[in-house]
Design an enzyme around this catalytic site. Sequence first.
Site, PDB file in Angstrom:
ATOM      1  N   SER B  68       0.684  -1.139   0.066  1.00 52.79           N
ATOM      2  CA  SER B  68      -0.005  -0.032   0.184  1.00 52.79           C
ATOM      3  C   SER B  68       0.741   1.216  -0.157  1.00 52.79           C
ATOM      4  O   SER B  68       0.159   2.432  -0.410  1.00 52.79           O
ATOM      5  CB  SER B  68      -1.057   0.046   1.213  1.00 52.79           C
ATOM      6  OG  SER B  68      -0.509   0.244   2.354  1.00 52.79           O
ATOM      7  N   LYS B 110       1.100   4.826   6.895  1.00 58.21           N
ATOM      8  CA  LYS B 110       0.422   5.558   6.012  1.00 58.21           C
ATOM      9  C   LYS B 110       0.707   7.003   6.112  1.00 58.21           C
ATOM     10  O   LYS B 110       1.623   7.375   6.834  1.00 58.21           O
ATOM     11  CB  LYS B 110      -1.268   5.397   6.501  1.00 58.21           C
ATOM     12  CG  LYS B 110      -1.901   4.310   6.265  1.00 58.21           C
ATOM     13  CD  LYS B 110      -2.275   3.578   5.291  1.00 58.21           C
ATOM     14  CE  LYS B 110      -2.657   2.195   5.300  1.00 58.21           C
ATOM     15  NZ  LYS B 110      -2.572   1.522   4.241  1.00 58.21           N
TER      16      LYS B 110
END
Lengths: 165, 187
Positions: B68, B110
Amino acid sequence: MKPVFRILLLVIIGTLFAWLWTIFFPSPEKVIQRKISSLAANATLKFGDSNLTRVGKANALVSLFAPDAQIIIVVSGRNGHTISGRDEIREAALAGFTSQPTLNVEFLDVTVRLGADKQTADVSCTAKVNAGDRKDYGVQEMRFQFKKVDGSWLIIRAETVQTLS
Amino acid sequence: MIVCSQLSAGFRFNTGVPSENEHHPHWLRVLAIGRRPKFTLIRIAVLVVTCFVTFKFILLPIRVEGISMLPTYHEHQFNAVNRLAYVRHEPRRGDIVSVRLAGTSIMFMKRIVGLPGETVSIHGGRVYINGQPLAEPYVKLTCHWEHEPIRCGPTQYYVVGDNRSMPFGLHTQGRAERDHIVGKLLL
């Protein structure tokens, strides 16, 4: 040297006694942590596990829940799903166990918070699940509620927690 | 001067003759515990304490798993989370942070795109903050994601990975509570 030796001996005996005490009379936190470990062990399937073993594991899994227990699963972007009672939990477990050749479940970072009444407890942890022979795994923050029923700690509620909402 | 030289000569005579092994420990022993074991013990203790404090309270070693954060971070890369990064200031937009779940054994890595109080939406794969498009030079893999406007609470940060080429449903992103942000990535 004698007094020093005596003190040392007393300390050793005291430590041994304290250790034995925790073995024979574990704290509620320890008991609940063992239940969580047992939950993970019973939800884990090996490749060679027979159908009988799987049914046995499903029954053992169900025995960790109270008769009116609820499992609430809410995964991001999907509608929530609730499983109520031991029968539904058994059905769901058997369905999951028959559809996967292998399943590896771990509960990490288990934190037990005992209620003020000492009859309930909240557990937060991270579930790490690896299904089939895939290398990647799914992670999910989980919360369990335990209640002491007839002297035994049982899960009355298990729910997923959305870390990122 | 004379006394000194006599003493010196005597010292050489007394120590050199009996055996060299008595004063020169075996090389294996030197390798294992050093020439001065007491100092070696002290050094080991200092090293252990330093490592414990550093890796428990300051830097959290991590290994990247998943795709990701491509192409900024690749799978199986090693890194560290600086837990003291947000002691003097709050997290900023563009920071790559680690977000804990129940603990720090497994964390999400993230990038912060939305700050507390802001409304974040995604149209055609582009992030909008309060209706204004956000410049994201770090995004190399684009997509056509769509996401309804969502408002961050006073203690929430909107986080998303850099890899926008994966399906939206498989990409974990959303609002993270401030107390779940462990720290900023070091490298």
